[in-house]
Design an enzyme around this catalytic site. Structure first.
Site, PDB file in Angstrom:
ATOM      1  CD  GLU A  12      -2.460  -1.348   2.953  1.00 22.81           C
ATOM      2  OE1 GLU A  12      -3.482  -1.933   2.896  1.00 22.81           O
ATOM      3  OE2 GLU A  12      -1.860  -1.074   3.521  1.00 22.81           O
ATOM      4  N   GLY A  67     -11.459  -5.370   3.707  1.00 25.88           N
ATOM      5  CA  GLY A  67     -12.387  -6.444   3.322  1.00 25.88           C
ATOM      6  C   GLY A  67     -13.751  -6.152   3.539  1.00 25.88           C
ATOM      7  CG  MET A 157      -6.216  -6.708  10.584  1.00 29.03           C
ATOM      8  SD  MET A 157      -5.010  -7.832  10.054  1.00 29.03           S
ATOM      9  CE  MET A 157      -4.015  -8.282  11.389  1.00 29.03           C
ATOM     10  CG  ASP A 181     -10.354  -9.322   1.063  1.00 28.91           C
ATOM     11  OD1 ASP A 181     -10.797  -9.669   1.911  1.00 28.91           O
ATOM     12  OD2 ASP A 181      -9.660  -8.231   1.243  1.00 28.91           O
TER      13      ASP A 181
END
Length: 222
Positions: A12, A67, A157, A181
């Site tokens: 990233e 996600g 996270m 995802d």
């Protein structure tokens, strides 16, 4: 103003370096400085505190991938956090799920930053980002989070840990995450891994352009 952009992963971070032309530069009306914090809540909080101590930013933007945990999302959509919450914290009654005792139940983003982000054209949606020290790979784990936080759009996270640090330091905050995802669309953990890997192999480069456009649109003052 000085905008700090905190990013968890090397992949990233490299994307943002390429878009900015280095570790620092000018986007729109503001000076932008990048920081790589590492993966997980502890690394995120330590990185945010270190960045605040060293650079004294006027605001912090946390970005990277996440996600999708809402059926209305698609890969490459951008989720802007109106609020962040820990999905893996439970301190017992009378605290709410996700609430660290003595701290807010949820951490709101700066309203000016949030509204500015939503005004940018593109696949951008605002709502709740849920944070925990888990990489969600299957639908069962997703359902637990969605059951506890029905309005959750995305799971990552780091975002809430950075929001928590900014709250303590009274630094305006916004989380902006690209959906890489969607665990509920994968039948197995291997299918999910393939979905995530395909994001980086095929469309990861292009997706960060939306983050650059958002940063360019930020106001000069809050």
């Amino acid at each position: 103003m000085k905008v700090g952009v905190i990013i968890p992963m090397d992949s990233e971070y490299r994307q943002m370096q390429q878009l900015l032309g280095g570790d620092a530069g000018v986007l729109g009306a503001n000076d932008v400085v990048l920081c790589r914090c590492g993966i997980g809540k502890v690394n995120a909080a330590l990185g945010a505190q270190r960045f605040i101590n060293e650079h004294h930013p006027d605001c912090i933007i946390n970005t990277g991938v996440a996600g999708g945990i809402d059926c209305g999302l698609r890969v490459m959509d951008v989720v802007v956090a109106q609020e962040c919450v820990y999905h893996d914290v439970w301190c017992g009654e009378p605290n709410a799920k996700g609430q660290v005792q003595g701290m807010p139940e949820r951490y709101p983003s700066n309203d000016t930053l949030f509204r500015c982000a939503l005004s940018v054209e593109g696949p951008i949606k605002g709502g709740l980002i849920c944070t925990g020290d888990q990489f969600i790979t299957n639908e069962d784990a997703l359902k637990v989070i969605k059951n506890n936080f029905p309005s959750g759009l995305a799971v990552d996270m780091e975002s809430c840990a950075i929001a928590h640090t900014c709250y303590v330091n009274k630094v305006p905050f916004l989380a902006v995450r690209i959906i890489s995802d969607i665990p509920s669309e994968a039948k197995t953990a291997e299918d999910h891994k393939i979905q995530y890997d395909n994001f980086w192999a095929t469309i990861g480069d292009n997706s960060f352009v939306n983050i650059k456009r958002l940063l360019e649109a930020l106001p000069q003052n809050l």
